[in-house]
Design an enzyme around this catalytic site. Structure first.
Site, PDB file in Angstrom:
ATOM      1  N   ASP A  27      12.165 -81.673  16.805  1.00 13.16           N
ATOM      2  CA  ASP A  27      12.060 -80.388  16.168  1.00 13.16           C
ATOM      3  C   ASP A  27      11.472 -79.112  16.895  1.00 13.16           C
ATOM      4  O   ASP A  27      10.186 -78.403  16.785  1.00 13.16           O
ATOM      5  CB  ASP A  27      10.756 -80.562  14.974  1.00 13.16           C
ATOM      6  N   GLU A  75      14.502 -80.065  11.940  1.00 18.02           N
ATOM      7  CA  GLU A  75      13.897 -80.553  10.629  1.00 18.02           C
ATOM      8  C   GLU A  75      15.048 -78.873   9.832  1.00 18.02           C
ATOM      9  O   GLU A  75      14.358 -78.215  10.296  1.00 18.02           O
ATOM     10  CB  GLU A  75      11.883 -80.240  10.586  1.00 18.02           C
ATOM     11  N   LYS A 132      17.661 -83.494  10.433  1.00 20.15           N
ATOM     12  CA  LYS A 132      17.056 -84.599   9.267  1.00 20.15           C
ATOM     13  C   LYS A 132      16.020 -83.065   7.986  1.00 20.15           C
ATOM     14  O   LYS A 132      15.419 -82.526   8.310  1.00 20.15           O
ATOM     15  CB  LYS A 132      15.559 -85.357   9.765  1.00 20.15           C
ATOM     16  N   LYS A 135      10.072 -85.748   7.901  1.00 20.19           N
ATOM     17  CA  LYS A 135       9.518 -85.620   8.610  1.00 20.19           C
ATOM     18  C   LYS A 135       8.990 -86.725   9.838  1.00 20.19           C
ATOM     19  O   LYS A 135      10.098 -86.305  10.764  1.00 20.19           O
ATOM     20  CB  LYS A 135       7.839 -85.472   8.528  1.00 20.19           C
ATOM     21  N   VAL A 160       7.547 -81.700  18.605  1.00 23.81           N
ATOM     22  CA  VAL A 160       6.108 -81.008  17.727  1.00 23.81           C
ATOM     23  C   VAL A 160       6.711 -81.515  16.051  1.00 23.81           C
ATOM     24  O   VAL A 160       7.521 -81.467  15.838  1.00 23.81           O
ATOM     25  CB  VAL A 160       5.657 -79.853  17.667  1.00 23.81           C
ATOM     26  N   THR A 161       5.400 -81.016  15.902  1.00 28.59           N
ATOM     27  CA  THR A 161       4.266 -82.022  15.713  1.00 28.59           C
ATOM     28  C   THR A 161       3.916 -82.800  15.682  1.00 28.59           C
ATOM     29  O   THR A 161       4.110 -83.441  15.139  1.00 28.59           O
ATOM     30  CB  THR A 161       3.746 -80.549  14.554  1.00 28.59           C
ATOM     31  N   CYS A 165       5.579 -84.626  12.182  1.00 28.84           N
ATOM     32  CA  CYS A 165       6.837 -85.669  12.720  1.00 28.84           C
ATOM     33  C   CYS A 165       6.399 -86.449  14.068  1.00 28.84           C
ATOM     34  O   CYS A 165       7.870 -87.438  13.894  1.00 28.84           O
ATOM     35  CB  CYS A 165       7.781 -84.070  13.128  1.00 28.84           C
ATOM     36  N   GLN A 205      -5.875-100.011  19.173  1.00 30.34           N
ATOM     37  CA  GLN A 205      -5.772-101.286  18.940  1.00 30.34           C
ATOM     38  C   GLN A 205      -4.566-101.996  19.746  1.00 30.34           C
ATOM     39  O   GLN A 205      -3.376-102.931  18.947  1.00 30.34           O
ATOM     40  CB  GLN A 205      -5.343-101.461  16.695  1.00 30.34           C
TER      41      GLN A 205
HETATM   42  C1  C5J Z   1       7.341 -81.102  11.808  1.00 31.13           C
HETATM   43  C2  C5J Z   1       6.196 -80.310   9.935  1.00 31.13           C
HETATM   44  N1  C5J Z   1       7.820 -80.828  13.190  1.00 31.13           N
HETATM   45  N2  C5J Z   1       5.118 -79.856  10.881  1.00 31.13           N
HETATM   46  N3  C5J Z   1       7.036 -80.317  10.993  1.00 31.13           N
HETATM   47  O1  C5J Z   1       6.012 -80.971  12.347  1.00 31.13           O
HETATM   48  O2  C5J Z   1       5.817 -79.706   9.185  1.00 31.13           O
END
Ligand code: C5J
Length: 230
Positions: A27, A75, A132, A135, A160-161, A165, A205
């Site tokens: 994204d 996205e 997509k 997320k 990102v972010t 996502c 972990q």
């Molecule tokens: C992504 C969002 N790409 N933060 N989308 O992280 O809505």
């Protein structure tokens, strides 16, 4: 037996396997990154995402030189919003919701200028772009089929972010059996604390969702991979 190069990573070294590794770029879209765009209109500092661009461009060059498959995601939704559930659509600030007009066209709508990937990281011929609606990059997309068909088992995850996502996709991939290395200077968040904790969570972990390393470790490993005769 495919050649393997170990990347120094946390919590342990990560195996880069020739012919089985893909770079996933989540994204890197204008709506999230450009000044004046959707992300900034929500009060976010897009500089925190833009600082990912130079290291990610260097990683692209190393991955392409090593013959690593590059997969980009975006996205977004159909113009009629038929693939956007009301629970996602009716959230956030009215007038700044998905489908509303923004500086770069309708927000997160496929085909709009803002929905596309920033010029600096534009896909090149032969690279796959996955659109997509969610997320996670596996939900309602062909990503699983694309990776299976290419014999991919190892993922370098960027974009990102970090906490949204990137995390969702890493968790989806981990559950599907992929080994995931999140490249820490190639993922970004509007929130410094989410960036830090998001990366901590992945490698906690014993690497509960995957591995973490930065480009100073990953790029030399890709260079070693590219020097191995096929
Ligand atoms: C992504 C969002 N790409 N933060 N989308 O992280 O809505």
């Amino acid at each position: 037996m495919n050649h393997t190069v170990d990347v120094p990573a946390e919590p342990s070294s990560f195996p880069l396997v020739a012919g089985r590794t893909a770079l996933i770029v989540i994204d890197m879209q204008r709506d999230f990154l450009l000044p004046g765009g959707f992300g900034e209109s929500l009060g976010n500092d897009v500089g925190r995402l833009l600082k990912v661009v130079p290291p990610l461009a260097s990683l692209f060059a190393a991955a392409r030189a090593a013959g690593v498959m590059v997969v980009h995601t975006r996205e977004g939704h159909q113009p009629d919003l038929s693939d956007c559930p009301p629970a996602k659509l009716n959230r956030g600030t009215p007038s700044k919701r998905i489908g509303d007009p923004g500086r770069y066209g309708r927000i997160l709508i496929r085909g709009e200028y803002g929905h596309d990937i920033i010029d600096e990281l534009a896909p090149i011929d032969g690279e796959i772009v996955i659109d997509k609606p969610g997320k996670g990059a596996f939900y309602a997309t062909s990503l699983s089929d694309v990776l299976t068909e290419a014999g991919i088992t190892q993922l370098l995850i960027t974009g990102v972010t970090t906490e949204v996502c990137v995390h969702t996709t890493t968790r989806e991939a981990n559950d599907r059996g992929y080994q995931c290395l999140v490249v820490s200077d190639c993922v970004g968040s509007y929130f410094p604390e989410f960036q830090r904790v998001g990366l901590e969570m992945i490698k906690a972990q014993g690497g509960i969702f995957g591995w973490v390393a930065d480009t100073s470790s990953v790029i030399p490993a890709l260079a070693r991979l590219s020097s191995i005769p096929a």
